[in-house]
Design a protein around this motif. Structure first.
Motif, short mmCIF file in Angstrom:
data_model
loop_
_atom_site.label_atom_id
_atom_site.label_comp_id
_atom_site.label_asym_id
_atom_site.label_seq_id
_atom_site.Cartn_x
_atom_site.Cartn_y
_atom_site.Cartn_z
N CYS A 1 -4.90 1.93 -1.25
CA CYS A 1 -5.16 0.73 -0.44
C CYS A 1 -4.90 0.96 1.04
O CYS A 1 -4.49 0.05 1.77
CB CYS A 1 -4.36 -0.47 -0.95
SG CYS A 1 -4.76 -0.96 -2.63
N ARG B 1 -0.57 0.09 -12.09
CA ARG B 1 0.81 0.47 -12.34
C ARG B 1 1.35 -0.20 -13.61
O ARG B 1 2.05 0.41 -14.42
CB ARG B 1 1.68 0.11 -11.14
CG ARG B 1 1.51 1.06 -9.97
CD ARG B 1 2.30 0.61 -8.77
NE ARG B 1 2.54 1.73 -7.85
CZ ARG B 1 3.07 1.61 -6.65
NH1 ARG B 1 3.43 0.42 -6.20
NH2 ARG B 1 3.26 2.67 -5.88
N CYS C 1 -7.87 -4.86 -3.68
CA CYS C 1 -7.21 -3.57 -3.83
C CYS C 1 -5.73 -3.71 -4.18
O CYS C 1 -5.20 -2.98 -5.01
CB CYS C 1 -7.37 -2.75 -2.55
SG CYS C 1 -6.94 -1.01 -2.75
N TYR C 2 -5.05 -4.69 -3.54
CA TYR C 2 -3.62 -4.83 -3.81
C TYR C 2 -3.38 -5.34 -5.23
O TYR C 2 -2.34 -5.05 -5.82
CB TYR C 2 -2.98 -5.77 -2.78
CG TYR C 2 -3.19 -5.29 -1.37
CD1 TYR C 2 -2.72 -4.04 -0.97
CD2 TYR C 2 -3.89 -6.05 -0.44
CE1 TYR C 2 -2.93 -3.57 0.32
CE2 TYR C 2 -4.10 -5.59 0.85
CZ TYR C 2 -3.63 -4.35 1.23
OH TYR C 2 -3.85 -3.89 2.50
N ARG D 1 -3.96 -2.24 -7.48
CA ARG D 1 -2.84 -1.31 -7.39
C ARG D 1 -1.72 -1.71 -8.36
O ARG D 1 -1.20 -0.87 -9.11
CB ARG D 1 -2.34 -1.30 -5.94
CG ARG D 1 -1.24 -0.30 -5.64
CD ARG D 1 -1.02 -0.26 -4.12
NE ARG D 1 0.18 0.48 -3.77
CZ ARG D 1 0.27 1.79 -3.71
NH1 ARG D 1 -0.80 2.52 -3.99
NH2 ARG D 1 1.40 2.38 -3.38
N ASP E 1 0.84 -1.18 0.00
CA ASP E 1 0.00 0.00 0.00
C ASP E 1 0.89 1.24 0.00
O ASP E 1 2.12 1.16 -0.02
CB ASP E 1 -0.98 -0.01 1.18
CG ASP E 1 -0.29 -0.07 2.54
OD1 ASP E 1 0.87 0.40 2.65
OD2 ASP E 1 -0.91 -0.56 3.50
N THR E 2 0.26 2.40 0.03
CA THR E 2 1.01 3.65 -0.03
C THR E 2 1.95 3.81 1.15
O THR E 2 3.07 4.32 1.01
CB THR E 2 0.02 4.84 -0.06
OG1 THR E 2 -0.79 4.72 -1.23
CG2 THR E 2 0.76 6.17 -0.11
N VAL F 1 -3.85 5.14 -9.31
CA VAL F 1 -3.37 3.99 -8.54
C VAL F 1 -3.98 4.05 -7.14
O VAL F 1 -3.72 5.00 -6.39
CB VAL F 1 -1.83 3.99 -8.45
CG1 VAL F 1 -1.34 2.82 -7.61
CG2 VAL F 1 -1.23 3.93 -9.85
#
Length: 661
Positions: free
Chosen positions: A660, A645, A637-638, A641, A481-482, A657
Motif C-alpha cells: 500500500c 494478514r 488497499c488498506y 492488507r 502501510d509498509t 500482503v
C-alpha cells in the motif's frame, strides 16, 4: 415584507440581478454560482427592481459588511472588496444558496424572500479572525496540486473557482507548499511562473492574500518540497531559489522545518534567521510565518540558551509569526491518542495561549484531513474533524480571545471533506455557540430534510468523538502501510499505533487487552453509525450532497465492522476457536464486498471536474506520490492488507500482503 412578496410573485423566483461596480472579480462571483437566473450588472437598478446592490463603506473595516432591506431592494455595504463579497455570499445563503465545492453550488428552485432577521439587517458583521486561511497541502496529490501547481488552462480555470469558493465561505488567505520540480527544471519553472503569477494576481483581485510554503533544510525534506538549504548554507543558492518565488509576487512565505528529524539548535536559529533576512531582501513587504510541528521524539528534545524545548519551538527565536500545528482530528485541549507520540498537545496549547494573552504574534494551523493511510484514503467520512476544529476555536477564544490567524491544513475534498473546510472557514469567521449550529446552518437550505441530515451528521461527529478520541479507536479505523510498520519498529510514529493483525500470537498482555476492548467497541460504533444512517436513508435520493453523506456513513459503518471482525478473527484463532475465527473472517469479507460497492458508487460521482487522476494508482505528478490521493481508497488497499494478514493467520492462506505504498 408584503410588498416584497407581492412583487416577487410577478417574476421568475429564481431570477435575481446583482448591481455593483464594474469589477471582474464581482462578475466572477456571480458567474461562478452557475445559475442562469442570476446576473451581474454594473451600476444601480433604481426604483424597485428585484436586486442586490453592492456599495462600499470603508469605515466598516476590512472584511466587514452590513445588509439592509428596502422593499425589493437588498443593499450590501462592504468595508472593502472582501466585505462586499462576504455580504453578498451571506445574502445569497439566506435565500437558499450553498457554496458546496469549487465545482458545485447548490441553487434552490425558488429563492427565499428575506425578513430582516434572516440577514441581521442593519447590523455590521465583522470577521472574528484577521487571517482566515486555507492551506491546500500540495505536497500530496490532491485537487489543489493539479489545479494550482501543474500549468494548464483547465487548471487555471479551476484555481480561479477555488479562490472564489474560498471567498464565498469567508476565507481571505490561501497558501500552498511549493514543490522542488521548479528547482530541478528550468522549463518547469518558466511555465509555473507564468501560471502562478496569474493565480496570485487573480487572488489579489478578489481580495485574497497568497503564501507559498518553503522547506528550510533539505535534510528534513521527505516529500519533494521546495527547500532553501540542501547542504551547508549558501547565500547565493538561497537567493537564487528565492528569486524563483519572488517572480510571482506572493504575499508571504510559510517556512517549515520538516518532520521526524532536527538540526543543531544554534545552527537552526542561525540559518533560519539568515534565510528569513534574505527573503525580506528579495521581497521587502513579505509576511513570514513558521510552522511549529508536533513530534514527541527523544531526538527532537533540544537545549538552547539554557532552555529545554522541543525542536520546533525554536521558531519563537525567529523574526516570523509562529503557526502552532496540530494533526488529524485531534484538538489542543483533549486526548491526542498517541499521535506523533503525544498523549496531548499541551506544550503547543500553552505556547499558543501564552502568546495570545501576551499580545504576541501567533496563529493556529490545524488539519481537516490527514490523508496518508488515515482518513479519506482509507476511506472514511469524519465530521469529527469539524467538532474538533470548533472545540479549538471556542476554547481558545474563551481563554485568550480570538485568534489573529487561523489557517486550515486541507488534503482533499471528496468523501465529504469539503464540509470540514467549509464549516471550519465559517466557524473561524464567526464562531457559533455549538459546533452543531454550523452544521445546521449549512444544511438549512434543504429545508426539513436538511435539518434531519444535519442532525445525523452531528450525531455521527459526536459518536466518532466518543469512540475515536475518548476511547482511542482511531488507529483501528485507520489504515497502515509498509512504511508505517517500518517506523513502528524503530519508534517513529505519526498516526496513533495499534497491535498488528499478523502478530496476534505474540501480543503482549497490554496489547491483547487493547484488542479485547476494541473488538466490542468497534462493533458498537458500527451499530450506532448504521442507526444514524437509517435516519437519512430515504431523504432526497437524487441530491448529490445527501448521496455523499449516505455513502460516507455507509463506509464508516462497514469500516468499523470490518476492523472489529478482523481482530475478532485473529484473537479467536490464537485462542483455539477455529470455527469462530472463520465466522468472523467471513463477516469481514462480507463487509469488504459491501465497501467495494460503496467506493465504486462514490468514485463515479466525484465533485472534482478534472477527471479521474485523483483515484488513479499510476499518475505522473510533481509530488513524491505517483498516484492520486484516493488511489488507495479506490483499491481498498488498506482493507486488503489487513484481510490478507488475517487470512494468513486464520486459514494459513499464504497470501501476499500488499504494501500500500
Amino acid at each position: 415584507m408584503l410588498l416584497w412578496t407581492l412583487l416577487a410573485c410577478r417574476s421568475d423566483p429564481t431570477e435575481l440581478t446583482v448591481y455593483g461596480p464594474d469589477d471582474e472579480g464581482l462578475r466572477d462571483f456571480v458567474a461562478f454560482v452557475g445559475h442562469p437566473g442570476l446576473e451581474y450588472e454594473a451600476g444601480d437598478p433604481g426604483g424597485h427592481r428585484r436586486a442586490i446592490v453592492l456599495t462600499e463603506e470603508p469605515d466598516l473595516g476590512a472584511g466587514a459588511y452590513r445588509i439592509d432591506l428596502d422593499g425589493r431592494r437588498i443593499s450590501v455595504a462592504g468595508g472593502d472588496r472582501l466585505g462586499q463579497q462576504f455580504g453578498l455570499a451571506a445574502t445569497l445563503e439566506a435565500m437558499g444558496v450553498r457554496f458546496v465545492h469549487p465545482s458545485y453550488t447548490r441553487f434552490p428552485t425558488e429563492l427565499r424572500d428575506l425578513d430582516p432577521e434572516d440577514v441581521d439587517a442593519g447590523a455590521v458583521v465583522v470577521p472574528e479572525v484577521e487571517r482566515n486561511g486555507l492551506q491546500m497541502h500540495t505536497l500530496h496529490p490532491i485537487e489543489g496540486t493539479y489545479d494550482f501547481w501543474e500549468p494548464s488552462d483547465e487548471g487555471l480555470a479551476r484555481a480561479r473557482r477555488t479562490i472564489d469558493w474560498l471567498v464565498k465561505n469567508r476565507g481571505n488567505h490561501l497558501q500552498y507548499p511549493a514543490l522542488d520540480n521548479i528547482v530541478r527544471s528550468t522549463g518547469a519553472a518558466a511555465a509555473w511562473t507564468e501560471q502562478t503569477r496569474q493565480i496570485v494576481d487573480y487572488a489579489h483581485e478578489r481580495g485574497v492574500t497568497v503564501s507559498l510554503g518553503v522547506q528550510l533544510f533539505g535534510s528534513g525534506n521527505l516529500q519533494l518540497a521546495f527547500d532553501l538549504v540542501d547542504g551547508d548554507y549558501d547565500e547565493a543558492e538561497v537567493d537564487a531559489r528565492l528569486a524563483i518565488l519572488a517572480a510571482v509576487d506572493p504575499d508571504g512565505i510559510d517556512l517549515s522545518f520538516g518532520e521526524f528529524s532536527g538540526e543543531d539548535p544554534a545552527a537552526f536559529v542561525d540559518v533560519a534567521s539568515r534565510a528569513i533576512a534574505r527573503m525580506r531582501v528579495a521581497m521587502p513587504d513579505l509576511d513570514v510565518d513558521t510552522v511549529i510541528h508536533v513530534g514527541n521524539y527523544d531526538d527532537l528534545q533540544v537545549e538552547y540558551q539554557g532552555e529545554e524545548l522541543q525542536y520546533y519551538f525554536l521558531a519563537k527565536y525567529l523574526d516570523a509569526v509562529p503557526l502552532v500545528h496540530s494533526v488529524m482530528y485531534y484538538d489542543l485541549f483533549e486526548d491526542a491518542g498517541g499521535a506523533y507520540l503525544h498523549d496531548e498537545f499541551d506544550e503547543h496549547r500553552a505556547f499558543l495561549l501564552d502568546r495570545l494573552q501576551a499580545g504576541e504574534p501567533v496563529g493556529y494551523f490545524p488539519e481537516s484531513a490527514y490523508w496518508v493511510a488515515f482518513d479519506n484514503s482509507v476511506p472514511t467520512y469524519l465530521p469529527v474533524y469539524v467538532r474538533s476544529r470548533w472545540t479549538d476555536i471556542d476554547r481558545i477564544r474563551a481563554q485568550a480571545g480570538p485568534l489573529p490567524r487561523h489557517v486550515l491544513f486541507s488534503s482533499g475534498w471528496e468523501w465529504g471533506y469539503w464540509q470540514n473546510d467549509v464549516l471550519t472557514l465559517r466557524m473561524a469567521h464567526h464562531a457559533p455557540a455549538a459546533w452543531g449550529d454550523a452544521v445546521h446552518e449549512l444544511f438549512d437550505a434543504w429545508g426539513s430534510d436538511g435539518q434531519t441530515l444535519a442532525d445525523a451528521v452531528v450525531a455521527l461527529g459526536d459518536l466518532q468523538h466518543d469512540a475515536l478520541i475518548d476511547d482511542r479507536m482511531a488507529p483501528f479505523l485507520a489504515g497502515r502501510d509498509t512504511l508505517i510498520d517500518a517506523g513502528d519498529a524503530i519508534g517513529i510514529l505519526s498516526q496513533p499505533d495499534r497491535p498488528r493483525v499478523d502478530q496476534a500470537a505474540v501480543w503482549t498482555a497490554d496489547e491483547r487487552a487493547r484488542v479485547d476492548f476494541a473488538v466490542p467497541r468497534l462493533a458498537r460504533m458500527s451499530e450506532e453509525t448504521e442507526a444514524v444512517l437509517a435516519s437519512i436513508t430515504d431523504l432526497r435520493g437524487d441530491d448529490p450532497v445527501f448521496e455523499e453523506v449516505r455513502d460516507g456513513m455507509a463506509i464508516d459503518q462497514l469500516r468499523a465492522r470490518f476492523a472489529s471482525e478482523i481482530y475478532r478473527a485473529v484473537t479467536l484463532q490464537v485462542d483455539g476457536d477455529a470455527a469462530g475465527a472463520e465466522d468472523a473472517l467471513s463477516t469481514a469479507e462480507a463487509a469488504y464486498a459491501d465497501a467495494r460497492g460503496v467506493v465504486d458508487r462514490r468514485h463515479a460521482a466525484l465533485w472534482w471536474s478534472g477527471g479521474d487522476r485523483i483515484v488513479q494508482s499510476d499518475d505522473e505528478n510533481p509530488t513524491f506520490y505517483q498516484f492520486g490521493y484516493l488511489a488507495k481508497a479506490q483499491e481498498l488497499c488498506y482493507w486488503d492488507r489487513e484481510l490478507a494478514r488475517a487470512a494468513n493467520t486464520v486459514r494459513d492462506a499464504g497470501l501476499s500482503v500488499p504494501p500500500c505504498l
